[in-house]
Design an enzyme around this catalytic site. Sequence first.
Site, short mmCIF file in Angstrom:
data_model
loop_
_atom_site.label_atom_id
_atom_site.label_comp_id
_atom_site.label_asym_id
_atom_site.label_seq_id
_atom_site.Cartn_x
_atom_site.Cartn_y
_atom_site.Cartn_z
N MET A 1 24.91 32.38 31.91
CA MET A 1 23.73 31.57 32.24
C MET A 1 22.85 31.47 31.00
O MET A 1 23.04 30.58 30.20
CB MET A 1 23.00 32.21 33.41
CG MET A 1 22.19 31.22 34.19
SD MET A 1 21.52 32.04 35.63
CE MET A 1 20.87 30.67 36.53
N CYS A 2 21.95 32.39 30.80
CA CYS A 2 21.03 32.45 29.66
C CYS A 2 19.84 31.51 29.81
O CYS A 2 19.93 30.46 30.41
CB CYS A 2 21.69 32.15 28.31
SG CYS A 2 23.05 33.24 27.90
N GLY A 3 18.72 31.96 29.26
CA GLY A 3 17.53 31.11 29.20
C GLY A 3 17.14 30.95 27.76
O GLY A 3 17.25 31.90 26.97
N ARG B 1 17.22 34.11 34.25
CA ARG B 1 18.40 33.48 33.66
C ARG B 1 19.12 34.41 32.69
O ARG B 1 20.24 34.10 32.28
CB ARG B 1 18.01 32.21 32.91
CG ARG B 1 17.37 31.13 33.77
CD ARG B 1 17.23 29.84 32.99
NE ARG B 1 18.51 29.32 32.61
CZ ARG B 1 19.24 28.48 33.34
NH1 ARG B 1 18.77 28.04 34.49
NH2 ARG B 1 20.41 28.07 32.93
N THR C 1 16.96 34.61 26.41
CA THR C 1 17.24 35.71 27.33
C THR C 1 18.70 35.59 27.71
O THR C 1 19.17 34.51 28.04
CB THR C 1 16.38 35.64 28.61
OG1 THR C 1 16.70 34.44 29.34
CG2 THR C 1 14.89 35.65 28.27
#
Lengths: 291, 229
Positions: free
Chosen positions: A1-3, A32, A141
């Site tokens: 995912m990651c932000g 995320r 993130t």
Amino acid sequence: MCGIVGLFLKDSSLEPELGTLLAGMLEVMTDRGPDSAGFAVYGDAEPGRVKLTVRGKDLDAVGDALGHDVKVTWRDTHAVLSVPEAQEDMVRGWLARERPDLVVTGAGQRIELYKEVGLPAEVTSRFGLRGMAGTHGIGHTRMATESAVTTNGAHPFSTGKDQCLVHNGSLSNHHSLRRMLEPQGIPIATENDSEVAAGYLTWKMQGGATLAQALEASLDDLDGFFTFVVGTEDGFAVLRDPISCKPAVMAETDRYVAFGSEYRALVGLPGIEDAKVFEPEPAVVYAWVRD
Amino acid sequence: MPTVDLAQSTRRELNGALHALQKQDEGSSWRVENPAGQHALACGLDAPVTVEIAGHAGYYCAGMNQQATVIVEGNTGVGVAENMMSGFVHVKGDASQSAGATAHGGLLVIEGNASARCGISMKGVDIVVKGSIGPMSAFMAQAGRLVVLGDAGDALGDSIYEARIYVRGAVKSLGADCVEKDMREEHRAELRELLDAAGIGADVGVDEFRRYGSARQLYNFHVDNAAAY
């Protein structure tokens, strides 16, 4: 995912607040990416000096060993070494020889780059992001997919002076790109696919491309899913893959350009109610350069 | 009018209160302050009530809606009104990707633009976008109508089944098995009805639109079509 998040200031009166604003954006993106977090901030340059951000243990000893010409600012597991330009090679040589355990996470006139494993709020607080000033910054993130949850796998990645990249997505052809880039002298330190993307842009910019041109070229050469936010000494850019697989939202006012994986990340910005909020188009390079 | 301030209350409290509404609450009107882009606002409603969201909403706003009217006074994130069964969702700003995805019924009106994959796998919903739509919109659309006053991005209607698409502006490219079709009287009539329902006046005429739909060549696998899948 990651932000991923990014903030590029147009109004210099906001510069003292850059770190506070970026920290707020990053912390909202915890959902995320709770594994690790990192950020790069473009602060003041000191004429004639370069900044090396190094990460590792026993950093106290580094300052003593390098002598008075090197000014050291310690921040948790990282230290920023302010080095006279003429001594950069000597300091890098010393680090490689005497302290191979340390990692240089970023280098340049203005960039400072921090990353650690842990919740984003812990990471921003350990490094004191809220106290940092600057003209622009990016952050990430991480929810790891392609490589392990380690500090080395955390973003941003910096493969050139004052350059850094954060990535949401995954690349399919990073092994072949790595094989192409390494003989060109592009340093790629980790097994992470995103670092290869950073290295690709460094390679293109070394060849004379602007940041926007380098990103344009990446559309032909990178295969996979990506939303990138990229910083250079005076620039800031965003690119999404041609099918816009990963989310992105931007806001622009007279005072700043901001990027977030989700709009939630932007709600704490000043004047967001009246900002032009838009979704960047797939395969379109959005780039800003400081005056 | 009951007001829920999301700076004070949680999203679960809001959705819980909205889920408790019944048929006898018909006509009740709710206002949601400080949405701040939160996800899953006003999801799963099943009562003839109105909910106004005073700002930008996040992902899946008004998802699974039945009967209710949900008005967003801002932009929405991914999947607004996804899987809507009935009711009315009105986005005053732009919508992100996959607006109206898989929705079976109801009407989704977007005042601004919708990005990629608007109406993906739509199954009976009507969608009216006053701006433009992004690439891969109406991908595998099965039923319902998609009306676009602006332009459409690449690969419109790829692998479309029986949905009907009306576009007033330019279509960048059509996807596999999607073709332009004649506008017959029945289509003019249904398009006018949809424009009226979306509050679009007579200054937008049905003859300004082109109709697109399925060539029906990909319904059953045929080896000669393998490259088109």
